[in-house]
Design an enzyme around this catalytic site. Structure first.
Site, PDB file in Angstrom:
ATOM      1  CB  CYS A 134      39.604  70.390  22.101  1.00 47.05           C
ATOM      2  SG  CYS A 134      39.762  70.122  20.339  1.00 47.05           S
ATOM      3  CE1 TYR A 141      46.849  64.426  19.673  1.00 48.94           C
ATOM      4  CE2 TYR A 141      46.840  62.153  18.916  1.00 48.94           C
ATOM      5  CZ  TYR A 141      47.453  63.387  19.003  1.00 48.94           C
ATOM      6  OH  TYR A 141      48.673  63.593  18.410  1.00 48.94           O
ATOM      7  CB  CYS A 142      41.207  67.632  19.644  1.00 47.58           C
ATOM      8  SG  CYS A 142      40.076  67.739  21.029  1.00 47.58           S
ATOM      9  CD1 TRP A 143      45.783  72.042  21.047  1.00 47.63           C
ATOM     10  CD2 TRP A 143      43.871  72.051  19.914  1.00 47.63           C
ATOM     11  NE1 TRP A 143      46.020  72.649  19.839  1.00 47.63           N
ATOM     12  CE2 TRP A 143      44.852  72.673  19.119  1.00 47.63           C
ATOM     13  CE3 TRP A 143      42.581  71.942  19.408  1.00 47.63           C
ATOM     14  CZ2 TRP A 143      44.596  73.182  17.867  1.00 47.63           C
ATOM     15  CZ3 TRP A 143      42.325  72.443  18.152  1.00 47.63           C
ATOM     16  CH2 TRP A 143      43.326  73.054  17.396  1.00 47.63           C
ATOM     17  CG  PHE A 162      49.074  66.791  22.361  1.00 51.20           C
ATOM     18  CD1 PHE A 162      49.825  65.642  22.183  1.00 51.20           C
ATOM     19  CD2 PHE A 162      49.729  68.010  22.336  1.00 51.20           C
ATOM     20  CE1 PHE A 162      51.197  65.697  21.990  1.00 51.20           C
ATOM     21  CE2 PHE A 162      51.103  68.083  22.135  1.00 51.20           C
ATOM     22  CZ  PHE A 162      51.838  66.922  21.963  1.00 51.20           C
TER      23      PHE A 162
END
Length: 146
Positions: free
Chosen positions: A108, A102-104, A132
Site C-alpha cells: 500500500c 501508516y497504511c494497510w 497495519f
C-alpha cells in the site's frame, strides 16, 4: 575385466553473482543512503517501543480511509485520511510533533502519499514500513472503532 571411470574435468568457473553484479557501495555512500532512509522510515517495533516508553512528541497517524480506521487501527492512532490532508484539515495539528504514518501493508502506498502531503504542509514525518498488517503480526495493541 573391470571398468574404471574416466576422470571428469571440472571447469574452474566462478558462478555468476546476482548480488555482486553491481558492486557494493563504498561505506561512506552506504552510510549516507541508510541514514537518509532511516530519516523517513521506521518500523512497528520501534514505534511500539517509543509508544510504550511514553516518548513525547510522537503522533501515530492512520492515513487509510475512515472505514479501514474504524475496522481496526494502531491503539492511540489518530485518523488523517491522506486524501483529505490540506492546510485546513491539519490546522489543529502540532508543528512540533513527529508524525508516523501508516497504511494497510507493504503493498500500500497511502502511507507514502500521506507522508509526502504532510511534509509538503510543513510537518516532520516518517512512514511505518509494513503498515497495519505488520503491526498486527507483531501482536501490538489495536483499537476498533472511531
Amino acid at each position: 575385466m573391470t571398468q574404471t571411470a574416466a576422470p571428469r574435468l571440472i571447469a574452474a568457473v566462478a558462478p555468476h553473482s546476482m548480488v555482486l553484479e553491481v558492486p557494493a557501495a563504498d561505506p561512506q555512500t552506504a552510510r549516507g543512503h541508510y541514514a537518509a532512509k532511516l530519516a523517513v522510515e521506521t518500523d512497528p517495533s520501534d514505534v511500539h517501543h517509543d509508544l510504550m516508553s511514553g516518548v513525547p512528541g510522537l503522533v501515530v497517524a492512520d492515513v487509510r480511509p475512515p472505514e479501514a480506521y474504524a475496522e481496526g487501527h494502531v491503539a492511540g492512532a489518530v485518523h488523517l485520511h491522506y486524501r483529505g490532508l490540506d492546510e485546513e484539515s491539519t490546522a489543529h495539528l502540532s508543528r512540533d510533533a513527529v508524525y508516523v504514518v501508516y497504511c494497510w501493508d507493504p503493498g500500500c502506498n497511502a502511507g507514502a502519499k500521506g507522508a509526502q502531503r504532510l511534509a509538503e504542509l510543513g510537518f516532520r514525518v516518517k512512514e511505518m514500513i509494513g503498515g497495519f498488517e505488520y503491526w498486527k503480526r507483531n501482536g501490538y495493541p489495536i483499537e476498533i472503532g472511531r
